[in-house]
Design an enzyme around this catalytic site. Structure first.
Site, PDB file in Angstrom:
ATOM      1  N   LYS A  94      10.233 -27.600  37.429  1.00 58.90           N
ATOM      2  CA  LYS A  94       9.925 -28.203  38.735  1.00 58.90           C
ATOM      3  C   LYS A  94       8.420 -28.367  38.941  1.00 58.90           C
ATOM      4  O   LYS A  94       7.867 -28.068  39.992  1.00 58.90           O
ATOM      5  CB  LYS A  94      10.550 -27.386  39.869  1.00 58.90           C
ATOM      6  CG  LYS A  94      12.079 -27.310  39.777  1.00 58.90           C
ATOM      7  CD  LYS A  94      12.678 -26.513  40.915  1.00 58.90           C
ATOM      8  CE  LYS A  94      14.199 -26.528  40.856  1.00 58.90           C
ATOM      9  NZ  LYS A  94      14.733 -25.728  39.728  1.00 58.90           N
ATOM     10  N   ARG A  95       7.757 -28.884  37.924  1.00 55.52           N
ATOM     11  CA  ARG A  95       6.312 -29.084  37.973  1.00 55.52           C
ATOM     12  C   ARG A  95       5.958 -30.361  38.725  1.00 55.52           C
ATOM     13  O   ARG A  95       6.756 -31.283  38.848  1.00 55.52           O
ATOM     14  CB  ARG A  95       5.746 -29.153  36.557  1.00 55.52           C
ATOM     15  CG  ARG A  95       6.016 -27.950  35.661  1.00 55.52           C
ATOM     16  CD  ARG A  95       5.433 -26.680  36.215  1.00 55.52           C
ATOM     17  NE  ARG A  95       5.283 -25.669  35.174  1.00 55.52           N
ATOM     18  CZ  ARG A  95       5.307 -24.375  35.402  1.00 55.52           C
ATOM     19  NH1 ARG A  95       5.488 -23.929  36.637  1.00 55.52           N
ATOM     20  NH2 ARG A  95       5.138 -23.505  34.423  1.00 55.52           N
TER      21      ARG A  95
END
Length: 279
Positions: A94-95
């Site tokens: 979830k960057r």
């Protein structure tokens, strides 16, 4: 071979739309391996060995490894999956950040960990997405409508054009952000009505769907809503911790097989083609 081609191949080979999450927590792994020097690796690889004919992809969550100071284990695990199976790996990270930092996140996911796909946060716009999509053979799953209870605080905000924010994200992901054809969306199983709205916007674009099992999402409702394109139903805790004894891997296999078969049967009953095309 691109990520989505790898998924399609695994789906056909294993008759599966099941993505198995790997979320190891040392305090929860079976006691008989907790004191092993390689406990997390042993736990995860045992599940992989037991389910590699049932999964269409694996999805290790980076936080579970980082919190145990075990990022080296994550690298080894992804390497093991690549060496012993033909199943692709989604790094659930979830960057998303400014473009220069996201470029480093992309290198982390694809060059350091050697993942085949990654999850990405769209809050910074295309700056937080493009560096991932530039790896054209890799996949990028953009957070769209997530399954957590507080998601509506942002994702359901109504824009000036009348659309909700998650619908706007879906539109961008399907058009401006998808020049290389390697983008999918994350849509929670607890949100079937929203999943239907997303599917209508994005057509056949692949959806990664967490929230079945421990989070309580309805398999029947999400398949009916999200059918008509690529679907990857993710389950982690319900499979990882299906058993706590020495037979934990066997119990994980049983849970994975039951869910895989339920997905296929539900699709048959609903006369829904859950796989259309990833191209």
């Amino acid at each position: 071979m691109t990520f989505f081609q790898m998924v399609a191949s695994a789906e056909e080979r294993n008759n599966s739309h099941l993505c198995i999450g790997l979320d190891p927590k040392l305090s929860q792994v079976p006691q008989h391996i907790q004191n092993n020097q390689n406990a997390l690796f042993d736990f995860c690889t045992a599940i992989v060995d037991a389910t590699k004919d049932l999964a269409s992809c694996y999805k290790p969550q980076i936080a579970y490894f980082a919190a145990e100071d075990a990022c080296d284990v994550l690298k080894s695990l992804i390497g093991y999956i690549h060496e012993t199976t033909e199943i692709p790996v989604v790094l659930d990270a979830k960057r998303g950040d400014i473009d220069s930092t996201t470029e480093r996140y992309a290198a982390e996911a694809f060059e350091v960990y050697k993942a085949d796909a990654v999850t990405a946060n769209p809050y910074l716009g295309i700056d937080g997405i493009a560096p991932f999509t530039q790896y054209e053979n890799k996949g990028v799953f953009v957070l769209c409508k997530t399954s957590n209870a507080s998601a509506p605080q942002l994702q359901d905000c109504v824009l000036q054009n009348g659309r909700r924010l998650y619908e706007h994200v879906a539109e961008l992901a399907a058009t401006e952000w998808n020049g290389a054809g390697n983008v999918g969306l994350v849509v929670g199983a607890t949100m079937p009505e929203e999943a239907l709205a997303v599917r209508e916007i994005v057509g056949q674009m692949p959806l990664l769907i967490p929230g079945v099992g421990a989070q309580g999402g309805s398999l029947e409702r999400i398949i009916a809503a999200a059918a008509g394109g690529g679907i990857l139903i993710n389950s982690a805790r319900a499979i990882n911790y299906a058993g706590s004894g020495e037979d934990f891997a066997h119990r994980a296999r049983s849970a994975a097989k039951a869910l895989r078969d339920d997905i296929n049967e539900m699709a048959r009953q609903k006369n829904k083609q859950v796989f259309v095309s990833y191209s």
